[in-house]
Design an enzyme around this catalytic site. Structure first.
Site: not given
Lengths: 481, 100
Positions: A74, A149, A173
């Site tokens: 990420k 996210s 997330s």
């Protein structure tokens, strides 16, 4: 191929890491224009790292448990050799001078990061539509969001670009995108995984965790990244991960509570879809059939979680993001004075959702409102901790849906922030309490999109979440045959 | 429905947060923040007498490392990320004479 298969083949010399990495890079090149899981792919680095692993295998030197396994990282985890953008214009050209601990641990274990994955800007969002670089799409249906996210990391695993990924989870997330994309996603106990090098959003809630195509691979990543790190002062001393060892324990005799407030009891979750609820009930039946003692259980303060979270997280974010002042790193917009420069930089560098959260948090912390909102929210946190502590005297794990619905269509929740926030209602409690939770795919919704169910456990009982998820995964796979 | 946050408050909060909002953004944030705060009314009205606040999920105490000199990040690498640098220091526009 699973991560375990790849690592075994690479270790035995049956396949070269370079071949594996090239194959996955090829998939990304062919398909990621449509999905946009990655902000940045670094093929050169990945090939060089893979070649090093192959050289070690050839020389008979030891290689790690994830040798040659392609990984997606990420883009809010700092990487020394690659930009780290948080999908924000503010950090578009930021090259961190160090690696996050998680990045170093995975590299040392032999995993090969192929690149950095898209996210909602600064991890604030539930659809990956709030990225400054454009949305990620759900590989199961390109008209749908991947969740967020960590939408890029979940999409990368779902598309088969990488068998494993890492993300961060502040209010769901990791778990919610895992559910939307039909993959496994796990939020560890707060402090079980180092946050060193994770760009801060809400520091008392943020936690790094694994995503994978199956429970065993997620457990393997967890066992690599969990453990004490002296560079994170909130890291738990003496935490020894052992998720893989628990995968075959079964659930015979385990006490499982179906959490009423988040599983349809009296319409307490607004918009909870009938098909999602049905899968959750079926999951409970599977566990009962496997020998678990399954009962309904009430955690009343869970209904207050959404409000408490959307005070606490923005409050911490408004404080954390004060560092983006145009002085030390990140973007700068020139202006005649220092304070004008800072305001101009922040106004140009942050997107709408980040500004909204900073505004909300600044308001909640401002004179006259602090006690009414932030103070109250912290007390709700105590109430939730007490409620869960009481329930965990009689139960080992709790079961809920991961998200109220399956993946929704792009663009449908962008105008009203509350409709987006409600997505997090089932995942938020674990962040407020710091407890571990996992989302595991369990069947499909009426729209043929993946449904995830969530397993919660008390602090430091991370292993239990993997253990239960393994049983649910096996049952879901069997049902499909 | 009572207004939860006024336009003036939004403008004030934006100044505290070092953000400049357009008129259209002020209108939008007034409406959106109002809706979020209205949702939070369930905790605002909550009876929490006798409940201690929890700022953090772990019982934390200060963590100190041993007082030993260690290698830190390379200053050049750190400064290389700054928008403007002079003589090994971060350079900013004039601070004196600044608007309050």
């Amino acid at each position: 191929m699973t991560a375990a298969d790849i690592a075994a083949a690479v270790r035995s010399g049956e396949r070269s890491a370079l071949e594996v990495v090239n194959e996955h890079l090829g998939m990304i090149e062919a398909q990621d224009l449509k999905v946009h899981a990655f902000n940045l792919v670094n093929a050169e680095n990945a090939r060089a790292e893979a070649a090093q692993i192959d050289a070690r295998v050839a020389a008979g030197e030891p290689v790690g448990p994830l040798a040659g396994v392609p990984l997606a990282t990420k883009d809010n985890l700092c990487t020394k050799d690659l930009p780290t953008t948080c999908s924000s214009k503010m950090l578009e050209n930021y090259h961190p001078p160090y690696d996050a601990t998680v990045v170093s641990l995975l590299r040392a274990a032999g995993a090969v990061s192929l690149g950095k994955t898209n996210l909602d800007e600064f991890a604030m969002g539930s659809s990956t539509e709030h990225s400054a670089f454009g949305p990620t799409r759900n590989p199961h249906d390109l008209s749908r969001v991947p969740g967020g996210s960590s939408g890029g990391s979940a999409a990368s695993v779902a598309a088969g670009f990488t068998p494993i990924a890492v993300g961060s989870d502040t209010g769901g997330s990791i778990r919610q995108p895992a559910a939307f994309c039909g993959v496994v996603g796990m939020k560890p106990t707060y402090g079980a995984v180092s946050r060193y090098g994770l760009i801060a959003f809400a520091s008392s809630l943020d936690q790094v965790g694994p995503l994978a195509s199956n429970v065993a691979d997620a457990a393997a990543v967890f066992d690599v990244i969990a453990g004490h790190d002296r560079r994170d002062t909130t890291s738990i001393q003496g935490f020894i991960p052992a998720a893989q060892a628990a995968l075959n324990l079964g659930v015979d005799g385990l006490r499982v509570g179906v959490l009423q407030e988040l599983s349809g009891g009296g319409g307490s979750v607004p918009g909870l879809a009938v098909d999602v609820l049905a899968r959750t009930r079926e999951a409970a039946e599977v566990l009962a059939a496997a020998g678990a003692r399954v009962e309904e259980v009430s955690v009343p303060s869970c209904t207050l979680g959404l409000s408490a979270y959307y005070i606490v997280a923005p409050a911490e974010a408004s404080s954390n993001l004060a560092r983006y002042d145009g002085v030390r790193y990140g973007a700068r917009v020139d202006a005649p004075t220092a304070s004008e420069m800072t305001t101009a930089t922040r106004t140009a560098g942050f997107g709408a959702e980040v500004k909204r959260r900073i505004m909300l948090g600044t308001y909640a912390l401002s004179a006259g409102y602090y006690e009414a909102f932030y103070g109250k929210a912290l007390k709700v946190r105590t109430m939730m901790l007490n409620d869960f502590a009481r329930v965990y005297k009689d139960f080992d794990v709790l079961l809920t849906p991961t998200a109220p619905t399956t993946a929704f269509e792009l663009g449908t929740r962008m105008t009203d922030p509350l409709t987006m926030y409600v997505n997090d209602v089932c995942t938020i409690p674990s962040n407020l309490t710091g407890h571990p939770a996992i989302s595991v795919p369990f069947g499909l919704g009426d729209d043929n999109l993946p449904v995830g169910v969530q397993v919660l456990a008390p602090a430091t009982h991370d292993t239990q979440t993997f253990r239960v998820a393994a049983v649910l995964e096996a049952a879901a796979q069997e049902a499909r045959l | 429905m009572a207004q939860r946050i006024t336009r003036d408050e939004v403008v004030h909060v934006a100044r505290l947060a070092c953000l400049t909002l357009t008129e259209e953004e002020v209108d939008r944030f007034t409406q959106q923040l109002g809706a979020i705060l209205l949702h939070a009314a369930d905790i605002e009205s909550l009876d929490v007498i006798g409940v201690e606040p929890t700022a953090h999920p772990l019982p934390l105490c200060n963590v100190m490392r041993a007082d030993v000199v260690e290698r830190s990040l390379n200053p050049d690498a750190v400064l290389a990320q700054a928008p403007e640098v002079r003589d090994g220091q971060f350079l900013v526009p004039p601070v004196l004479g600044d608007q309050p």
